[in-house]
Structure formats: structure tokens, C-alpha cells
Design a protein around this motif. Structure first.
Motif, PDB file in Angstrom:
ATOM      1  N   LYS A  35      -7.503  -5.706 -15.133  1.00 53.45           N
ATOM      2  CA  LYS A  35      -6.333  -6.031 -14.313  1.00 53.45           C
ATOM      3  C   LYS A  35      -5.148  -5.142 -14.669  1.00 53.45           C
ATOM      4  O   LYS A  35      -4.176  -5.053 -13.906  1.00 53.45           O
ATOM      5  CB  LYS A  35      -5.952  -7.502 -14.493  1.00 53.45           C
ATOM      6  N   ARG A  36      -5.236  -4.490 -15.824  1.00 52.23           N
ATOM      7  CA  ARG A  36      -4.173  -3.583 -16.271  1.00 52.23           C
ATOM      8  C   ARG A  36      -4.385  -2.172 -15.740  1.00 52.23           C
ATOM      9  O   ARG A  36      -3.583  -1.280 -16.033  1.00 52.23           O
ATOM     10  CB  ARG A  36      -4.151  -3.555 -17.800  1.00 52.23           C
ATOM     11  N   MET A  37      -5.456  -1.979 -14.964  1.00 51.25           N
ATOM     12  CA  MET A  37      -5.883  -0.642 -14.563  1.00 51.25           C
ATOM     13  C   MET A  37      -6.118  -0.555 -13.064  1.00 51.25           C
ATOM     14  O   MET A  37      -6.342  -1.555 -12.396  1.00 51.25           O
ATOM     15  CB  MET A  37      -7.203  -0.284 -15.260  1.00 51.25           C
ATOM     16  N   VAL A  38      -6.098   0.685 -12.576  1.00 51.53           N
ATOM     17  CA  VAL A  38      -6.631   1.008 -11.263  1.00 51.53           C
ATOM     18  C   VAL A  38      -7.737   2.028 -11.486  1.00 51.53           C
ATOM     19  O   VAL A  38      -7.501   3.085 -12.077  1.00 51.53           O
ATOM     20  CB  VAL A  38      -5.543   1.580 -10.330  1.00 51.53           C
ATOM     21  N   ILE A  39      -8.950   1.689 -11.040  1.00 57.64           N
ATOM     22  CA  ILE A  39     -10.128   2.523 -11.293  1.00 57.64           C
ATOM     23  C   ILE A  39     -10.868   2.709  -9.983  1.00 57.64           C
ATOM     24  O   ILE A  39     -11.178   1.725  -9.294  1.00 57.64           O
ATOM     25  CB  ILE A  39     -11.061   1.851 -12.325  1.00 57.64           C
ATOM     26  N   GLY A  40     -11.151   3.958  -9.623  1.00 57.26           N
ATOM     27  CA  GLY A  40     -11.918   4.163  -8.403  1.00 57.26           C
ATOM     28  C   GLY A  40     -11.843   5.574  -7.876  1.00 57.26           C
ATOM     29  O   GLY A  40     -11.292   6.487  -8.516  1.00 57.26           O
ATOM     30  N   SER A  41     -12.386   5.759  -6.699  1.00 57.63           N
ATOM     31  CA  SER A  41     -12.330   7.029  -5.985  1.00 57.63           C
ATOM     32  C   SER A  41     -10.900   7.298  -5.545  1.00 57.63           C
ATOM     33  O   SER A  41     -10.043   6.395  -5.595  1.00 57.63           O
ATOM     34  CB  SER A  41     -13.231   6.951  -4.756  1.00 57.63           C
ATOM     35  N   PRO A  42     -10.590   8.521  -5.087  1.00 54.92           N
ATOM     36  CA  PRO A  42      -9.242   8.774  -4.570  1.00 54.92           C
ATOM     37  C   PRO A  42      -8.820   7.782  -3.493  1.00 54.92           C
ATOM     38  O   PRO A  42      -7.672   7.329  -3.487  1.00 54.92           O
ATOM     39  CB  PRO A  42      -9.352  10.203  -4.020  1.00 54.92           C
ATOM     40  N   GLN A  43      -9.746   7.412  -2.599  1.00 55.00           N
ATOM     41  CA  GLN A  43      -9.406   6.472  -1.536  1.00 55.00           C
ATOM     42  C   GLN A  43      -9.083   5.085  -2.100  1.00 55.00           C
ATOM     43  O   GLN A  43      -8.115   4.430  -1.692  1.00 55.00           O
ATOM     44  CB  GLN A  43     -10.557   6.376  -0.532  1.00 55.00           C
ATOM     45  N   THR A  44      -9.902   4.641  -3.065  1.00 57.91           N
ATOM     46  CA  THR A  44      -9.674   3.336  -3.688  1.00 57.91           C
ATOM     47  C   THR A  44      -8.366   3.314  -4.461  1.00 57.91           C
ATOM     48  O   THR A  44      -7.573   2.364  -4.359  1.00 57.91           O
ATOM     49  CB  THR A  44     -10.845   2.987  -4.619  1.00 57.91           C
ATOM     50  N   VAL A  45      -8.125   4.354  -5.242  1.00 59.11           N
ATOM     51  CA  VAL A  45      -6.904   4.436  -6.043  1.00 59.11           C
ATOM     52  C   VAL A  45      -5.675   4.459  -5.142  1.00 59.11           C
ATOM     53  O   VAL A  45      -4.683   3.767  -5.394  1.00 59.11           O
ATOM     54  CB  VAL A  45      -6.942   5.671  -6.955  1.00 59.11           C
ATOM     55  N   LYS A  46      -5.727   5.232  -4.061  1.00 63.62           N
ATOM     56  CA  LYS A  46      -4.603   5.310  -3.124  1.00 63.62           C
ATOM     57  C   LYS A  46      -4.293   3.939  -2.537  1.00 63.62           C
ATOM     58  O   LYS A  46      -3.138   3.510  -2.502  1.00 63.62           O
ATOM     59  CB  LYS A  46      -4.930   6.299  -2.003  1.00 63.62           C
ATOM     60  N   ARG A  47      -5.324   3.246  -2.111  1.00 62.65           N
ATOM     61  CA  ARG A  47      -5.138   1.935  -1.494  1.00 62.65           C
ATOM     62  C   ARG A  47      -4.533   0.940  -2.489  1.00 62.65           C
ATOM     63  O   ARG A  47      -3.589   0.213  -2.159  1.00 62.65           O
ATOM     64  CB  ARG A  47      -6.480   1.412  -0.976  1.00 62.65           C
ATOM     65  N   GLN A  48      -5.029   0.939  -3.712  1.00 60.53           N
ATOM     66  CA  GLN A  48      -4.556  -0.039  -4.698  1.00 60.53           C
ATOM     67  C   GLN A  48      -3.138   0.279  -5.180  1.00 60.53           C
ATOM     68  O   GLN A  48      -2.323  -0.640  -5.356  1.00 60.53           O
ATOM     69  CB  GLN A  48      -5.523  -0.102  -5.874  1.00 60.53           C
ATOM     70  N   LEU A  49      -2.835   1.547  -5.373  1.00 59.77           N
ATOM     71  CA  LEU A  49      -1.485   1.890  -5.816  1.00 59.77           C
ATOM     72  C   LEU A  49      -0.460   1.641  -4.714  1.00 59.77           C
ATOM     73  O   LEU A  49       0.656   1.177  -4.987  1.00 59.77           O
ATOM     74  CB  LEU A  49      -1.430   3.346  -6.274  1.00 59.77           C
ATOM     75  N   GLU A  50      -0.809   1.936  -3.479  1.00 61.53           N
ATOM     76  CA  GLU A  50       0.108   1.662  -2.385  1.00 61.53           C
ATOM     77  C   GLU A  50       0.360   0.161  -2.240  1.00 61.53           C
ATOM     78  O   GLU A  50       1.489  -0.261  -1.961  1.00 61.53           O
ATOM     79  CB  GLU A  50      -0.432   2.240  -1.080  1.00 61.53           C
ATOM     80  N   SER A  51      -0.673  -0.639  -2.443  1.00 64.57           N
ATOM     81  CA  SER A  51      -0.520  -2.088  -2.389  1.00 64.57           C
ATOM     82  C   SER A  51       0.391  -2.584  -3.503  1.00 64.57           C
ATOM     83  O   SER A  51       1.267  -3.434  -3.289  1.00 64.57           O
ATOM     84  CB  SER A  51      -1.889  -2.761  -2.483  1.00 64.57           C
ATOM     85  N   LEU A  52       0.193  -2.031  -4.694  1.00 68.41           N
ATOM     86  CA  LEU A  52       1.012  -2.430  -5.837  1.00 68.41           C
ATOM     87  C   LEU A  52       2.458  -1.977  -5.656  1.00 68.41           C
ATOM     88  O   LEU A  52       3.396  -2.709  -6.001  1.00 68.41           O
ATOM     89  CB  LEU A  52       0.427  -1.839  -7.118  1.00 68.41           C
ATOM     90  N   ALA A  53       2.650  -0.783  -5.103  1.00 66.30           N
ATOM     91  CA  ALA A  53       4.006  -0.288  -4.851  1.00 66.30           C
ATOM     92  C   ALA A  53       4.756  -1.197  -3.883  1.00 66.30           C
ATOM     93  O   ALA A  53       5.944  -1.468  -4.050  1.00 66.30           O
ATOM     94  CB  ALA A  53       3.945   1.134  -4.305  1.00 66.30           C
ATOM     95  N   GLU A  54       4.048  -1.680  -2.871  1.00 61.52           N
ATOM     96  CA  GLU A  54       4.669  -2.587  -1.909  1.00 61.52           C
ATOM     97  C   GLU A  54       5.012  -3.922  -2.561  1.00 61.52           C
ATOM     98  O   GLU A  54       6.088  -4.484  -2.325  1.00 61.52           O
ATOM     99  CB  GLU A  54       3.735  -2.802  -0.723  1.00 61.52           C
ATOM    100  N   ARG A  55       4.089  -4.403  -3.397  1.00 59.42           N
ATOM    101  CA  ARG A  55       4.327  -5.694  -4.057  1.00 59.42           C
ATOM    102  C   ARG A  55       5.499  -5.603  -5.034  1.00 59.42           C
ATOM    103  O   ARG A  55       6.309  -6.523  -5.142  1.00 59.42           O
ATOM    104  CB  ARG A  55       3.053  -6.127  -4.791  1.00 59.42           C
ATOM    105  N   TYR A  56       5.595  -4.498  -5.750  1.00 60.41           N
ATOM    106  CA  TYR A  56       6.648  -4.333  -6.751  1.00 60.41           C
ATOM    107  C   TYR A  56       7.926  -3.719  -6.181  1.00 60.41           C
ATOM    108  O   TYR A  56       8.954  -3.702  -6.859  1.00 60.41           O
ATOM    109  CB  TYR A  56       6.157  -3.443  -7.888  1.00 60.41           C
ATOM    110  N   GLN A  57       7.862  -3.169  -4.969  1.00 61.06           N
ATOM    111  CA  GLN A  57       9.000  -2.478  -4.365  1.00 61.06           C
ATOM    112  C   GLN A  57       9.456  -1.297  -5.228  1.00 61.06           C
ATOM    113  O   GLN A  57      10.648  -1.103  -5.497  1.00 61.06           O
ATOM    114  CB  GLN A  57      10.156  -3.451  -4.126  1.00 61.06           C
ATOM    115  N   THR A  58       8.463  -0.515  -5.679  1.00 59.16           N
ATOM    116  CA  THR A  58       8.750   0.701  -6.442  1.00 59.16           C
ATOM    117  C   THR A  58       8.024   1.868  -5.796  1.00 59.16           C
ATOM    118  O   THR A  58       7.045   1.678  -5.075  1.00 59.16           O
ATOM    119  CB  THR A  58       8.276   0.589  -7.905  1.00 59.16           C
ATOM    120  N   ASN A  59       8.494   3.073  -6.082  1.00 57.68           N
ATOM    121  CA  ASN A  59       7.836   4.249  -5.522  1.00 57.68           C
ATOM    122  C   ASN A  59       7.469   5.268  -6.593  1.00 57.68           C
ATOM    123  O   ASN A  59       7.286   6.445  -6.307  1.00 57.68           O
ATOM    124  CB  ASN A  59       8.714   4.916  -4.459  1.00 57.68           C
TER     125      ASN A  59
END
Length: 330
Positions: free
Chosen positions: A280-304
């Protein structure tokens, strides 16, 4: 999206600290080419597997070998030190490398009580003094010591046109509120404790008060990321980081194990449950998976901005992970 790197300078088994430090310099130069915004160094003590014990020295070393990337500490363990000395150290760095220095500070004791006492030369400093120390640090950097301060009249030097920005590293609402009240940046340690991020950022943004050091709130999320060729490749690479984290948390060997060692290791059921929690402390995956998860986290945290840790045994795989990540966003 902005990307930065937090380098703990993790030492792979079979490699020396000097060899690992050379790789940090190489990675920093590559990160600058790829478009990363910052390259920060952690501070760890009395450990076999992490070679960044003096972030200030590493910052000077890397800043001299790069041209544009910001360099910083992630972070100075302020409870053990003098705010005045920290201020002057970072003003010195700012004078050497104008506009490229970040001062990240944290409340961590830096290890065991024995380690902490060694850092303070046996002076038993109270952790409750941290808020006062952080406030004093901002005073020294901005040249705004109040007239009733016991050290009023002292000026931190050298004088620079603009002091380096200060960032507080934290894990929840208390640190976020403190950063907000002082008008400094906030770095949430998702890679340590991911559960309070949304609440911490909400507290920070809603209570931010502008200061001489920062006019608008600024947040960064520090997170483990492994970006592989595919999801399967990334999960495979993560196995050595999984074992490394387990051992670090148990106070065992803190060097990065090879994938071969990780495959041969006999994980208990408790180990496997702990790995699930740590993921849960990590994002692990292909470029597509990583992009999707980081963008989701950025929206949740309101950070860029994400400050990424990728602690892999293979330096080549580590570089490729950072490069793939840059290809996604930069």
C-alpha cells in the motif's frame, strides 16, 4: 505532473558504499536529462544498507555535477541539531548554487536512543522542542528573529537574495498543520504511512498562512514506485524490495538483496501478510498501470508532484524504472 527523486542511497549486497554513491551521481545527472524537478537525499544513521548519512554533503556533491535540477534534503533530522547551524549550512549551499537548494526537515529521532544520543553528543534533547526549533529555523532563514527572542541580533549567513524554501516531512495532520501555520512546504511520506494522506493535505491546504518563505501552499507526495515493462515484470522486480523492507522493519540486514536471494527466501505467512500491507506504500506496475494509479492518487491528495523512491538491487533496472516514469509524465 512534476516528478522528483528521494535517494536513500540503498546499498545492494555485494557492493560498497563508494560504488553506490557513484551510482547516485550518475542517476542524478540522468534525472536532470529526463526532466525530474528535484533530487533529494535522506538522512539515516548507524545502518549498513543506506549510505546517505549527511545529505548536505551529498547535495553539494550532486549540485556541482548538475546544472538545473534542484537538490535537497529529505530530510535533516532537526531535533538532533541546532536550527542556527542548519540555517547557515543551507544558506551556504544556496550561495553556492543559487535557486537550486531545498531544505527538507523532519521530526524523526534518526534511530535508536543510543544513536540519537551519539548524534547530540549525549545531550538529551526533548522531541517536544521540534516545533520551536522549526520556527527558529524559519526565523534564521528569513532574517526575522523577533525582538524578544533570546538570540535577537544574530544573523544567519551568508546573505543570499532569497533563502532556500523549507519543506516539512510528515505523516499526518499534526505535521501538516504545523507546516501550514509556518507557511512552508509539506511533504507527505506515503512511502512510510499511507493511511493519513488525504486528511493531512486537507489540513495543510485549508490552514496555510503565507510567509516570507512561501506565498502559496505546496505539497509533495513521497512514494515507492517500480515501473516495469509490464505489470508482471514490475511485480518480479519488487520482490527484492519486499524482502528488503521486511528486514529493515525487523532491524536486520538493511542492504538490498538480489532477486535470486528473494526467490530463495522462505517467506512465512506473517511475512506475506506484511508484504500485502507494505504494498500500500508503493505503486508497482507497467507504465499504464503506474500512470493510472499516480493520477488517481494526485487527484485524491490534490497534489501535482511525486517524490519517488525506487530501491532495487539492479542499478540498471532502477534507472530504467525512473526513465519509464519520466516517459509517462515529463
Amino acid at each position: 505532473m512534476h516528478l522528483s527523486i528521494l535517494d536513500q542511497v540503498p546499498i545492494p549486497k555485494g557492493q560498497t558504499a563508494s560504488e553506490t554513491l557513484l551510482q547516485s551521481a550518475e542517476l542524478a545527472k540522468l534525472a536532470e536529462q529526463w526532466g525530474y524537478k528535484r533530487y533529494w537525499f535522506a538522512e539515516h544513521h548507524s545502518t549498513k544498507g543506506l549510505a546517505s548519512t549527511a545529505p548536505e554533503i551529498m547535495m553539494a556533491h550532486i549540485a556541482a555535477r548538475t546544472r538545473t535540477i534542484r537538490v535537497g534534503s529529505g530530510g535533516v533530522l532537526l531535533p538532533q541539531y541546532s536550527p542556527f547551524k542548519v540555517a547557515e549550512t543551507f544558506l551556504q549551499l544556496e550561495a553556492l548554487y543559487p535557486g537550486r537548494i531545498d531544505l527538507g526537515v523532519g521530526r524523526s529521532p534518526g534511530g535508536t536512543m543510543k544513536t540519537r544520543l551519539a548524534l547530540t553528543d549525549s545531550l538529551k534533547k526533548s522531541m517536544t522542542q521540534y516545533p520551536r526549533q522549526l520556527l527558529d529555523l524559519t526565523y534564521y532563514l528569513s532574517g526575522s528573529l523577533p525582538s524578544d527572542h533570546p538570540y535577537y541580533g544574530i544573523k544567519a549567513s551568508p546573505s543570499v537574495p532569497s533563502p532556500p524554501p523549507v519543506w516539512e516531512l510528515g505523516l499526518g495532520e499534526n505535521s501538516a498543520l504545523q507546516a501550514a501555520s509556518l507557511g512552508i512546504g509539506y511533504v507527505f511520506g506515503h512511502f512510510i504511512h499511507p493511511d493519513r494522506g488525504q486528511e493531512a493535505y486537507k489540513a495543510y491546504y485549508s490552514n496555510f498562512a503565507p510567509s516570507p518563505l512561501l506565498k502559496q501552499p505546496a505539497g509533495i507526495t513521497a512514494i515507492f514506485v517500480i515501473c516495469g515493462e509490464s505489470d508482471e515484470h514490475a511485480v518480479e522486480l519488487a520482490l527484492s524490495q519486499d524482502l528488503w523492507l521486511l528486514r529493515v522493519e525487523k532491524g536486520l540486514d538493511s542492504r538490498i538483496p538480489s532477486l535470486e536471494e528473494a526467490h530463495a527466501y522462505s517467506f512465512s505467512q506473517a511475512d506475506r501478510e506484511k508484504i500485502k500491507i507494505n504494498r500500500k506504500r508503493m505503486v508497482i506496475g507497467s507504465p499504464q498501470t503506474v500512470k493510472r494509479q499516480l493520477e488517481s492518487l494526485a487527484e485524491r491528495y490534490q497534489t501535482n508532484e511525486f517524490m519517488v523512491l525506487t530501491n532495487l538491487y539492479s542499478f540498471e533496472e532502477r534507472k530504467k524504472s525512473y526513465e519509464r516514469l519520466a516517459d509517462i509524465f515529463l
